[in-house]
Design an enzyme around this catalytic site. Structure first.
Site, short mmCIF file in Angstrom:
data_model
loop_
_atom_site.label_atom_id
_atom_site.label_comp_id
_atom_site.label_asym_id
_atom_site.label_seq_id
_atom_site.Cartn_x
_atom_site.Cartn_y
_atom_site.Cartn_z
N HIS A 80 3.34 3.86 -31.23
CA HIS A 80 3.96 5.18 -31.10
C HIS A 80 3.00 6.30 -31.47
CE1 HIS A 80 5.06 4.70 -35.50
NE2 HIS A 80 4.74 5.98 -35.48
N ASP A 133 5.43 -2.45 -31.73
CA ASP A 133 4.75 -1.20 -32.09
C ASP A 133 3.30 -1.47 -32.53
OD1 ASP A 133 4.38 1.47 -32.58
OD2 ASP A 133 5.62 1.55 -34.39
N SER A 230 2.08 6.37 -40.31
CA SER A 230 2.28 5.41 -39.24
C SER A 230 0.97 4.78 -38.80
CB SER A 230 2.94 6.07 -38.04
OG SER A 230 4.31 6.28 -38.25
N GLY A 231 1.02 3.49 -38.53
CA GLY A 231 -0.16 2.76 -38.09
C GLY A 231 -1.04 2.30 -39.22
#
Length: 388
Positions: A80, A133, A230-231
């Site tokens: 994402h 994801d 995120s990530g």
């Protein structure tokens, strides 16, 4: 259904017993990620930042997501992070996407900024459930002076319920849009899948799928990844076990963080890596410091023996003075109303602006979030941006 391997009290006691790492800032009271502390990137050199000044402005080097170096030229992150919903354009149209390696403070210029040579975003990523994801970034030049982190495989002991894990990032530190300038980490637990199944049964946030997702945090909240993380890597027993993916709010009781399960996507990462990515031995990860403890309440004094009732004073023969009504006091000043915190948007959705809060006294004002130039995109984070 699996039960927690250890009772919660025992697991938390083991978690807090881990000693202070050499790379942690001694006595740091800053809250990192949410409920974490400052760490030095030299102790976790495979933790990298994704950045774009064109899309997110020059503040904080344009950071908007995190990632992990798993090969000399290969970075793994959340799918994402590279979607149009986060970047505002397709990843191929964002011309200045870079990976920042070896930078503690995003306001400085230490380390390296390496452009993307290419990227692969999992076409099976489902923005409704958040399943799949994962994305792979190929760097324009290899990182020769950093040993990549090994990816955990199926059945790795790092996935055992109750295992202590560390999550790293430069994201929101309070869940209110206050992003960190320096790398921070939080020490959390790998949780039983039933906790996330119960919390995320399907809805705007997503649907928990234990085969491809990992549940981690603290059952009572207090420590978590957040927007802008995120990530980023979740590491247990020296191996990469997860990537920050999504959740509801940040560090909320009963709402753990959800991570992409690395063992479920490792084959995809290897298939799209520019260089060999092997399981490898665990990295020598320094243990994380415990967060600042709440001050303990002073012990209560021992109970005193009951005293005999005092003798009543002799009654006076003088008449009692007349009663005087107390003066009327003005009503107390109205307290400012603070709006409730808004949860981060679900994956694939733009962030929701918070309503302005009533002004607070200067002594308790919080620092404002870094400004973003007009036309740029705020880092979101699903949790999405976590979107990041």
């Amino acid at each position: 259904m699996r039960a927690l391997r250890y009772p919660l009290v025992v697991a938390l006691a083991l978690l807090l017993a881990i000693p202070l790492p050499a790379g942690a800032v001694n006595g740091a009271v800053d809250r990192g990620i949410v409920g974490g502390q400052v760490v030095k990137v030299a102790t976790v050199p495979w933790t990298v930042a994704l950045a774009s000044r064109e899309r997110f402005g020059p503040v904080r080097s344009g950071q908007f997501c995190g990632g992990a170096l798993v090969g000399r030229s290969t970075v793994v992150t959340a799918a994402h992070c590279l979607t149009r919903e986060v970047l505002g354009v397709d990843a191929t149209e964002a011309k200045d996407l870079r990976v920042i390696v070896g930078r503690d403070d995003l306001r400085g210029n230490a380390g390296k900024e390496i452009p993307f040579k290419g990227s692969w975003v999992n076409p099976a990523f489902d923005a409704d459930t958040n399943e799949g994801d994962v994305a792979v970034i190929t760097l324009a030049e290899p990182v020769a002076d950093v040993a990549p982190i090994a990816m955990a495989g199926q059945g790795d002991p790092g996935y055992a319920t109750g295992t202590a894990a560390g999550v790293y990032g430069w994201g929101d530190t309070r869940g209110t849009g206050l992003y960190s300038n320096t790398l921070r980490a939080a020490r959390i637990l790998v949780l039983d899948d039933t906790l996330c199944r119960r919390a995320y049964q399907g809805g705007p946030e997503g649907t928990y799928r234990p085969a491809t997702m990992l549940c981690a945090g603290l059952p009572l909240g207090g420590r978590d990844a957040c927007q802008g993380d995120s990530g980023g890597p979740l590491v247990a027993r020296g191996k990469l076990v997860g990537l920050v993916s999504w959740g509801s709010g940040c560090a909320q009781p009963g709402r753990p963080g959800v991570y992409t399960r690395i063992s479920a996507v490792a084959a995809l990462v290897r298939a799209h890596s520019a260089d060999p990515v092997t399981g490898g031995p665990p990295v020598a990860t320094p243990p994380l410091p415990p967060p600042a403890q709440n001050p303990q309440q002073p012990p209560k004094p021992p109970a005193q023996p009951a005293q005999p009732p005092a003798a009543a004073p002799p009654q006076s023969s003088q008449p009692a003075p007349p009663q005087v009504a107390p003066p009327l006091l003005p009503p107390p000043a109205a307290q400012p109303v603070v709006p409730p915190l808004l949860k981060p948007p679900p994956a694939g959705q733009p962030p929701v602006a918070q309503p302005p809060a009533a002004p607070a006294p200067p002594a308790v004002q919080s620092p404002a979030a870094p400004p973003v130039p007009p036309g740029s995109v705020q880092p979101v984070g699903a949790r999405p941006v976590r979107p990041s």
